[in-house]
Design an enzyme around this catalytic site. Structure first.
Site, PDB file in Angstrom:
ATOM      1  N   LYS A 112     112.017  72.226  23.680  1.00  0.00           N
ATOM      2  CA  LYS A 112     112.679  71.038  23.143  1.00  0.00           C
ATOM      3  C   LYS A 112     113.515  71.400  21.899  1.00  0.00           C
ATOM      4  CE  LYS A 112     109.104  67.827  24.851  1.00  0.00           C
ATOM      5  NZ  LYS A 112     108.146  66.747  24.450  1.00  0.00           N
ATOM      6  N   PHE A 148     107.780  54.112  21.798  1.00  0.00           N
ATOM      7  CA  PHE A 148     108.461  55.297  21.256  1.00  0.00           C
ATOM      8  C   PHE A 148     109.609  55.782  22.145  1.00  0.00           C
ATOM      9  CE2 PHE A 148     104.663  56.639  23.635  1.00  0.00           C
ATOM     10  CZ  PHE A 148     105.204  57.508  24.562  1.00  0.00           C
ATOM     11  N   ARG A 167     100.272  73.979  31.145  1.00  0.00           N
ATOM     12  CA  ARG A 167      99.769  72.819  30.390  1.00  0.00           C
ATOM     13  C   ARG A 167      98.709  73.261  29.385  1.00  0.00           C
ATOM     14  NH1 ARG A 167     102.203  67.617  30.597  1.00  0.00           N
ATOM     15  NH2 ARG A 167     100.205  66.730  30.021  1.00  0.00           N
ATOM     16  N   THR A 182      99.279  66.480  24.216  1.00  0.00           N
ATOM     17  CA  THR A 182     100.554  65.812  23.908  1.00  0.00           C
ATOM     18  C   THR A 182     100.724  65.575  22.407  1.00  0.00           C
ATOM     19  OG1 THR A 182     100.436  64.688  26.036  1.00  0.00           O
ATOM     20  CG2 THR A 182     101.929  63.745  24.395  1.00  0.00           C
ATOM     21  N   ARG A 232     101.638  73.702  21.066  1.00  0.00           N
ATOM     22  CA  ARG A 232     101.858  72.449  20.331  1.00  0.00           C
ATOM     23  C   ARG A 232     101.001  72.396  19.065  1.00  0.00           C
ATOM     24  NH1 ARG A 232     101.973  68.369  25.569  1.00  0.00           N
ATOM     25  NH2 ARG A 232     104.215  68.432  25.946  1.00  0.00           N
ATOM     26  N   ASN A 235     106.672  68.033  19.754  1.00  0.00           N
ATOM     27  CA  ASN A 235     105.637  68.941  20.273  1.00  0.00           C
ATOM     28  C   ASN A 235     106.214  70.159  21.003  1.00  0.00           C
ATOM     29  OD1 ASN A 235     106.481  67.579  22.494  1.00  0.00           O
ATOM     30  ND2 ASN A 235     104.530  66.559  22.918  1.00  0.00           N
ATOM     31  N   HIS A 292     108.018  70.888  26.774  1.00  0.00           N
ATOM     32  CA  HIS A 292     107.622  70.011  27.877  1.00  0.00           C
ATOM     33  C   HIS A 292     107.072  70.897  28.985  1.00  0.00           C
ATOM     34  CE1 HIS A 292     107.837  67.065  31.131  1.00  0.00           C
ATOM     35  NE2 HIS A 292     108.330  68.059  31.862  1.00  0.00           N
TER      36      HIS A 292
HETATM   37  P1  IDP Z   1     103.350  65.259  27.919  1.00  0.00           P
HETATM   38  O1  IDP Z   1     104.654  65.776  27.357  1.00  0.00           O
HETATM   39  O2  IDP Z   1     102.161  65.936  27.297  1.00  0.00           O
HETATM   40  O3  IDP Z   1     103.305  65.269  29.430  1.00  0.00           O
HETATM   41  P2  IDP Z   1     103.876  62.393  28.085  1.00  0.00           P
HETATM   42  O4  IDP Z   1     102.840  61.316  27.999  1.00  0.00           O
HETATM   43  O5  IDP Z   1     104.498  62.678  29.410  1.00  0.00           O
HETATM   44  O6  IDP Z   1     103.217  63.722  27.463  1.00  0.00           O
HETATM   45  O7  IDP Z   1     105.009  62.025  27.008  1.00  0.00           O
HETATM   46  C1  IDP Z   1     106.251  62.684  27.010  1.00  0.00           C
HETATM   47  C2  IDP Z   1     106.646  62.975  25.556  1.00  0.00           C
HETATM   48  O8  IDP Z   1     106.762  61.751  24.820  1.00  0.00           O
HETATM   49  C3  IDP Z   1     105.614  63.780  24.773  1.00  0.00           C
HETATM   50  O9  IDP Z   1     105.704  65.164  25.006  1.00  0.00           O
HETATM   51  C4  IDP Z   1     105.953  63.409  23.344  1.00  0.00           C
HETATM   52  O10 IDP Z   1     107.098  64.132  22.861  1.00  0.00           O
HETATM   53  C5  IDP Z   1     106.328  61.934  23.496  1.00  0.00           C
HETATM   54  N1  IDP Z   1     105.163  61.056  23.264  1.00  0.00           N
HETATM   55  C6  IDP Z   1     104.132  60.809  24.105  1.00  0.00           C
HETATM   56  N2  IDP Z   1     103.251  59.950  23.592  1.00  0.00           N
HETATM   57  C7  IDP Z   1     103.726  59.620  22.372  1.00  0.00           C
HETATM   58  C8  IDP Z   1     103.260  58.737  21.332  1.00  0.00           C
HETATM   59  O11 IDP Z   1     102.205  58.078  21.428  1.00  0.00           O
HETATM   60  N3  IDP Z   1     104.027  58.659  20.211  1.00  0.00           N
HETATM   61  C9  IDP Z   1     105.183  59.368  20.057  1.00  0.00           C
HETATM   62  N4  IDP Z   1     105.664  60.194  21.001  1.00  0.00           N
HETATM   63  C10 IDP Z   1     104.953  60.320  22.153  1.00  0.00           C
HETATM   64 MG    MG Z   2     104.428  64.189  30.841  1.00  0.00          MG
END
Ligand code: IDP
Ligand code: MG
Length: 164
Positions: A9, A57, A89, A95, A106, A120, A123
């Site tokens: 990212k 968000f 993962r 996350t 992360r 983070n 992806h």
């Molecule tokens: P992942 O990237 O671990 O699969 P997802 O739930 O798919 O997590 O969310 C995608 C991206 O959205 C995350 O990597 C993060 O950058 C952002 N994100 C997810 N949950 C939150 C939150 O509660 N607050 C702020 N950003 C979030």
């Molecule tokens: Mg995801």
């Protein structure tokens, strides 16, 4: 064997973490089947994160992945191999970077901004179905070194830029 989409990212790129992240991921002993630099359009960002459209968000997330807060650049990879989805993962970590294991990518390099964005760093696809959707969204068949998914002949209908 499975394939997973990995994105470095904009925060990871801006912090010059490309080499570090590649080294961390090399522990999984997977093959890089595709890689490229991408300037992420709004359309691509919204399609990639469409399942999160109703989250509070979401708008900030779209700006973040488009590089509004960092360099406007993402590095996109397809990693392929034995148990690739799970391995990547695990190396990525949770996350929320504050909850991610301290020695995960992360956990080491992520942060939560005062705006509440989870910066983070990477992806990684969550499962095989998402991986297929995401890989097909980010890559053309010819950009991947072997055929992970079936392809078909297609007459080019869109106008493309060419070298002058
Ligand atoms: P992942 O990237 O671990 O699969 P997802 O739930 O798919 O997590 O969310 C995608 C991206 O959205 C995350 O990597 C993060 O950058 C952002 N994100 C997810 N949950 C939150 C939150 O509660 N607050 C702020 N950003 C979030
Ligand atoms: Mg995801």
């Amino acid at each position: 064997m499975d394939a997973t989409l990995v994105l470095f990212k904009p925060d990871g790129i801006t912090k010059s973490l490309t080499g570090n992240i590649l080294t961390e991921l090399s522990e999984a002993r997977l093959e890089i089947a595709a890689c490229k630099c991408v300037r992420v359009s709004k359309e691509l960002a919204e399609e990639h994160y469409k399942s999160l459209k109703n989250e509070s968000f979401y708008n900030e997330l779209i700006k973040y992945i488009m590089g509004e807060y960092h360099k406007k650049k993402v590095l996109a990879f397809v990693y392929w191999g034995d148990d690739a989805l799970r391995k990547v993962r695990e190396l990525a970590g949770a996350t929320n970077p504050e909850e991610a294991e301290a020695d995960s990518i992360r956990g080491k390099y992520g942060r939560i901004t005062t705006r509440g964005i989870f910066e983070n760093v990477i992806h990684a696809s969550s499962d095989a179905k998402e991986a297929e959707r995401e890989i097909k969204l980010w890559f053309e068949p010819d950009e991947i070194i072997f055929d992970i998914y079936p392809t078909k002949e297609d007459e080019a209908t869109v106008k493309k830029r060419a070298w002058a």
